[in-house]
Design a protein around this motif. Structure first.
Motif, PDB file in Angstrom:
ATOM      1  N   UNK A  10      48.098  36.067  39.026  1.00  0.00           N
ATOM      2  CA  UNK A  10      49.386  36.600  39.457  1.00  0.00           C
ATOM      3  C   UNK A  10      49.444  38.098  39.231  1.00  0.00           C
ATOM      4  N   UNK A  11      50.357  38.738  39.930  1.00  0.00           N
ATOM      5  CA  UNK A  11      50.595  40.152  39.662  1.00  0.00           C
ATOM      6  C   UNK A  11      51.169  40.284  38.266  1.00  0.00           C
ATOM      7  N   UNK A  12      50.772  41.323  37.568  1.00  0.00           N
ATOM      8  CA  UNK A  12      51.284  41.543  36.231  1.00  0.00           C
ATOM      9  C   UNK A  12      50.620  40.710  35.167  1.00  0.00           C
ATOM     10  N   UNK A  13      49.463  40.161  35.483  1.00  0.00           N
ATOM     11  CA  UNK A  13      48.761  39.430  34.433  1.00  0.00           C
ATOM     12  C   UNK A  13      47.287  39.818  34.407  1.00  0.00           C
ATOM     13  N   UNK A  14      46.717  39.686  33.243  1.00  0.00           N
ATOM     14  CA  UNK A  14      45.291  39.939  33.082  1.00  0.00           C
ATOM     15  C   UNK A  14      44.608  38.597  32.929  1.00  0.00           C
ATOM     16  N   UNK A  15      43.689  38.338  33.822  1.00  0.00           N
ATOM     17  CA  UNK A  15      42.969  37.074  33.783  1.00  0.00           C
ATOM     18  C   UNK A  15      41.540  37.354  33.344  1.00  0.00           C
ATOM     19  N   UNK A  16      41.103  36.659  32.335  1.00  0.00           N
ATOM     20  CA  UNK A  16      39.752  36.868  31.835  1.00  0.00           C
ATOM     21  C   UNK A  16      38.824  35.772  32.302  1.00  0.00           C
ATOM     22  N   UNK A  17      37.743  36.187  32.943  1.00  0.00           N
ATOM     23  CA  UNK A  17      36.755  35.222  33.395  1.00  0.00           C
ATOM     24  C   UNK A  17      35.653  35.225  32.350  1.00  0.00           C
ATOM     25  N   UNK A  18      35.498  34.083  31.712  1.00  0.00           N
ATOM     26  CA  UNK A  18      34.625  34.041  30.554  1.00  0.00           C
ATOM     27  C   UNK A  18      33.419  33.189  30.878  1.00  0.00           C
ATOM     28  N   UNK A  19      32.254  33.698  30.610  1.00  0.00           N
ATOM     29  CA  UNK A  19      31.089  32.870  30.878  1.00  0.00           C
ATOM     30  C   UNK A  19      29.816  33.597  30.511  1.00  0.00           C
ATOM     31  N   UNK A  20      28.766  32.806  30.364  1.00  0.00           N
ATOM     32  CA  UNK A  20      27.483  33.406  30.029  1.00  0.00           C
ATOM     33  C   UNK A  20      26.940  34.164  31.233  1.00  0.00           C
ATOM     34  N   UNK A  21      25.891  34.935  30.992  1.00  0.00           N
ATOM     35  CA  UNK A  21      25.227  35.597  32.109  1.00  0.00           C
ATOM     36  C   UNK A  21      24.706  34.528  33.057  1.00  0.00           C
ATOM     37  N   UNK A  22      24.917  34.770  34.344  1.00  0.00           N
ATOM     38  CA  UNK A  22      24.423  33.820  35.322  1.00  0.00           C
ATOM     39  C   UNK A  22      25.340  32.649  35.542  1.00  0.00           C
ATOM     40  N   UNK A  23      26.554  32.703  34.993  1.00  0.00           N
ATOM     41  CA  UNK A  23      27.483  31.591  35.179  1.00  0.00           C
ATOM     42  C   UNK A  23      28.183  31.654  36.532  1.00  0.00           C
ATOM     43  N   UNK A  24      28.028  32.778  37.248  1.00  0.00           N
ATOM     44  CA  UNK A  24      28.644  32.900  38.564  1.00  0.00           C
ATOM     45  C   UNK A  24      29.821  33.849  38.604  1.00  0.00           C
ATOM     46  N   UNK A  25      30.014  34.605  37.529  1.00  0.00           N
ATOM     47  CA  UNK A  25      31.152  35.523  37.485  1.00  0.00           C
ATOM     48  C   UNK A  25      31.028  36.610  38.544  1.00  0.00           C
ATOM     49  N   UNK A  26      29.865  37.260  38.565  1.00  0.00           N
ATOM     50  CA  UNK A  26      29.696  38.373  39.492  1.00  0.00           C
ATOM     51  C   UNK A  26      29.725  37.892  40.939  1.00  0.00           C
ATOM     52  N   UNK A  27      29.125  36.748  41.193  1.00  0.00           N
ATOM     53  CA  UNK A  27      29.163  36.199  42.553  1.00  0.00           C
ATOM     54  C   UNK A  27      30.603  35.972  42.990  1.00  0.00           C
ATOM     55  N   UNK A  28      31.412  35.420  42.099  1.00  0.00           N
ATOM     56  CA  UNK A  28      32.825  35.207  42.415  1.00  0.00           C
ATOM     57  C   UNK A  28      33.491  36.527  42.785  1.00  0.00           C
ATOM     58  N   UNK A  29      33.228  37.537  41.974  1.00  0.00           N
ATOM     59  CA  UNK A  29      33.857  38.839  42.202  1.00  0.00           C
ATOM     60  C   UNK A  29      33.422  39.416  43.549  1.00  0.00           C
ATOM     61  N   UNK A  30      32.130  39.292  43.846  1.00  0.00           N
ATOM     62  CA  UNK A  30      31.646  39.823  45.123  1.00  0.00           C
ATOM     63  C   UNK A  30      32.298  39.102  46.293  1.00  0.00           C
ATOM     64  N   UNK A  31      32.545  37.821  46.149  1.00  0.00           N
ATOM     65  CA  UNK A  31      33.215  37.090  47.229  1.00  0.00           C
ATOM     66  C   UNK A  31      34.661  37.556  47.375  1.00  0.00           C
ATOM     67  N   UNK A  32      35.296  37.860  46.249  1.00  0.00           N
ATOM     68  CA  UNK A  32      36.677  38.329  46.307  1.00  0.00           C
ATOM     69  C   UNK A  32      36.777  39.676  47.007  1.00  0.00           C
ATOM     70  N   UNK A  33      35.695  40.461  46.933  1.00  0.00           N
ATOM     71  CA  UNK A  33      35.694  41.779  47.554  1.00  0.00           C
ATOM     72  C   UNK A  33      35.156  41.753  48.982  1.00  0.00           C
TER      73      UNK A  33
END
Lengths: 369, 357
Positions: A67-90
């Motif tokens: 949501x707007x006005x919130x900080x969401x933390x994506x927590x995970x080990x390296x290779x868990x798919x965090x960066x891939x998710x971010x690239x898809x969002x962009x």
């Protein structure tokens, strides 16, 4: 607040509204003039987002909402798919399946509009070494078609916010890793984004700097009601700054929510109480231990690791924690134990994370079988 | 939640454009356009301050001055004696002066450019994409509101601009030298020919720039793409002729052929093979554009008996500009096609590439 200022950026001709509704409240997403349209208006929203690289499922049916006005933390080990998710969002990588909506738009179809409104700090951010920090930011402003005067004012402000004003006119190749990281955050803020996506924003920054950066993020979210998505593997930082946390393992979001929600879901049915007693001799310690262990539902008592540090009392089930605390208070007055302080230990994210991952692994193993 | 909380700020509901699904932004944002120009401008600035540019200027200037020094005398005498020489001014650019008592012929300006232009193209393109990747600036750049092809276009434009700038400056210098020192004044058609020749030169440079761009997209490290690029250049420049000869003699030998039609056929094949070298295309285009006395039989040996007869009957004459241009049109189109092909490869590969390092 330490050194850098965290004034919100002001721009000519910009009417800024401060959100008066807190995130999560019904008013936050209410749209009075768009009835009959029940799409949620979270700035970041994914439905069944999936990315497959050959055999590897990097992101597996991700449902996420920030949501707007919130900080969401994506927590995970390296290779868990965090960066891939971010690239898809962009819109920098196309999802194999599912959909994403960023500021209400599909990043795969309208990447330019999305990228104009999303500030992004990549993992291991880099800058042109022969340009100064300021010139690097100016280039970003030009790519965003921000008029020169406006850009210069903004750049001054963001440089001050990240605490780089003094070094702004040095070539970027003379910057330390931590300074580059700060410059990267400034770079993401130059376009005055509605959504901020930070990939491992604090990895190279020293502990003091991390506090500053996290404070800055808090201020930005509060003053401009940005939606912030940050990924990290540094658990305690995430714990302190994020409103909500998503635990990511092997491409799947195995749990999301605020810290108490996560604790309820993944925490063992156990609570910890910290209590300090002014009993320095061994006889006193033994008596304290005896009393504490005698209280019902106390499953374990750990004596202080060093004089002056508290006792840790383990309580099962967790809901009896309040009863045990009362019992300790009562015992301390009736048996004249010199209780100096008592409190509840918050669950540690590290613990929750480990359990969540373990549980997901078991669940996965069951699925396979 | 930004603008929604104050509905007065949002446009009235009936005005629902195709953008209506977007969450309104806090600030008006114009749609960015021509991102390649922003990138191109920055790259141009980088190039002009780089060591590459200095080397480029030194190489091209040396290449122009040395032959010019030797050519000056020869040209002056030929200019005064032969009035029949059409387009004397342009002689400056295609005439390779003999030195050391005529034992060695220096390359002409056009000949020299055919060797150096590929080098320039590779030098200004080999690290354009993988350099960004190595610096860690690529994800940041691509997360700005630009198209991916803007990166390639902008860098290509900047490279072409800087090479074009130097080539035009040097050609202008040679022209000025010709006018002042030797006293040859260009006529209007000559200037037109010169300009068209410069354009063709830029097309030739473009082909190599695009090749360098492909390398920078495909190869992960700048060192690899530099090695491949310069290797390719050196191979084609120094060994290309021999390899072509080898292939020619295997596929279409001329030695020992007595049958006239087979001989002519093989000649045609040999010419075709020769023209697989981009430098051949450029040299043919150059000589025809710069020297109006060069006719079709001079660049293409006739490959039919009829053509042979026709060629023998051709009266030496001076071609008008459009006639010369028609003659080299295929060469120019071929060079353009090579450029476009490399560009397409660079585009496609870059679009499909993962952003992360």
């Amino acid at each position: 607040m330490t050194a850098p200022s965290t004034r919100p950026i002001r721009r000519k001709g910009t009417t800024r509204q401060r959100s008066t509704t807190a995130p999560g409240e019904p008013g936050a997403t209410g749209r009075p003039h768009q009835t009959g349209d029940d799409r949620p208006r979270a700035p970041i929203r994914t439905r069944g987002l999936t990315k497959v690289y050959g055999e590897l499922v990097a992101v597996d049916h991700l449902d996420l909402e920030v949501q707007a006005g919130e900080i969401f933390g994506l927590l995970g080990q390296n290779g868990a798919g965090k960066t891939t998710t971010i690239l898809m969002l962009l819109g920098l990588t196309e999802p194999t399946e599912g959909q994403a909506r960023v500021v209400g738009l599909d990043p795969a179809r309208r990447p330019l509009e999305v990228k104009r409104r999303v500030g992004y700090l990549p993992d291991a951010v880099g800058f042109y070494g022969d340009l100064t920090g300021r010139q690097n930011l100016r280039y970003t402003a030009q790519l965003n078609r921000i008029p020169r005067d406006e850009a210069n004012a903004t750049i001054d402000e963001v440089l001050e916010q990240v605490g780089l004003s003094a070094r702004a006119d040095d070539p970027a190749e003379t910057y330390s890793r931590g300074m580059l990281q700060r410059l990267g955050i400034a770079d993401a803020l130059v376009k005055d984004p509605d959504v901020l996506i930070l990939d491992e924003p604090t990895t190279a920054i020293d502990p003091l700097g991390v506090t500053e950066i996290l404070d800055l993020l808090r201020t930005l979210v509060r003053d401009r009601s940005m939606a912030v998505l940050l990924s990290s593997h540094l658990l305690n930082q995430v714990q302190h700054v994020c409103d909500r946390i998503g635990i990511f393992a092997a491409g799947r979001l195995i749990g999301q929510g605020s810290m108490p929600e996560l604790a309820k879901r993944f925490g063992e049915d156990v609570a910890h109480i910290e209590a300090e007693f002014d009993a320095s001799d061994e006889a006193g310690d033994a008596r304290v231990r005896e009393v504490l262990a005698g209280i019902p539902n106390v499953t374990n008592v750990a004596s202080p690791s060093a004089p002056g540090t508290p006792w840790t009392i383990e309580v099962r089930p967790a809901q009896d924690e309040i009863r045990v605390r009362r019992a300790i208070l009562a015992a301390s007055s009736s048996l004249s134990l010199d209780l100096t302080s008592i409190g509840t230990l918050p669950p540690s994210l590290e613990e929750l994370y480990r359990r969540a991952v373990e549980r997901a692994a078991h669940g996965h193993a069951r699925d396979v079988r | 939640m930004t603008a929604e909380s104050t509905p007065a700020e949002t446009p009235a509901p009936p005005v629902r454009s195709k953008h209506s699904e977007a969450i309104p932004s806090r600030r008006q944002r114009s749609v960015p356009f021509a991102g390649w120009m922003v990138i191109g401008r920055k790259e141009l600035g980088d190039h002009l301050l780089s060591w590459r540019f200095v080397i480029l200027v030194l190489i091209v200037a040396a290449a122009a001055i040395v032959p010019l020094y030797f050519a000056a005398d020869a040209l002056r005498t030929s200019a005064s004696t032969s009035d029949r020489l059409a387009a004397r001014f342009l002689t400056l650019f295609w005439y390779g002066p003999p030195v050391a008592n005529g034992q060695v012929t220096l390359p002409s300006v056009a000949g020299f450019l055919s060797i150096v232009a590929p080098l320039l193209g590779v030098v200004f393109a080999f690290d354009s994409v993988n350099g960004e990747r190595a610096q860690g600036t690529l994800p940041r750049l691509l997360s700005q509101p630009i198209h991916r092809d803007d990166v390639i276009n902008g860098k290509f434009a900047a490279g072409l601009a800087v090479i074009g700038l130097v080539i035009v400056a040097v050609i202008g210098g040679i022209g000025a030298f010709g006018i002042i020192r030797i006293g040859i004044v260009p006529t209007a058609p000559e200037i037109l020919r010169l300009m068209i020749w410069i354009l063709v030169t830029l097309v030739y440079v473009s082909a190599w720039l695009a090749f360098g761009m492909v390398l920078s997209v495909v190869a992960r490290s700048a060192a690899t793409s530099a090695l491949v690029g310069f290797g390719m250049w050196a191979f084609l420049t120094f060994l290309g002729g021999f390899v072509v000869q080898l292939i020619q003699n295997i596929l279409a030998p001329l030695a020992g052929i007595t049958d006239i039609s087979t001989y002519l056929n093989n000649t045609g094949t040999q010419q075709l093979i020769q023209r697989f070298l981009p430098s051949t295309l450029y040299q043919e285009a150059s000589i025809v554009l710069l020297n109006p006395q060069v006719m079709s039989r001079d660049i293409s040996t006739p490959t039919t008996i009829g053509g042979l007869a026709q060629a023998q009957q051709q009266v030496p004459s001076i071609l008008s500009l459009d006639q010369s241009f028609i003659l080299v049109w295929p060469q120019v189109v071929a060079l353009l096609a090579v450029t476009v092909a490399f560009f397409a490869i660079a585009y496609v590969r870059f679009m499909r590439q993962e952003v992360r390092a």
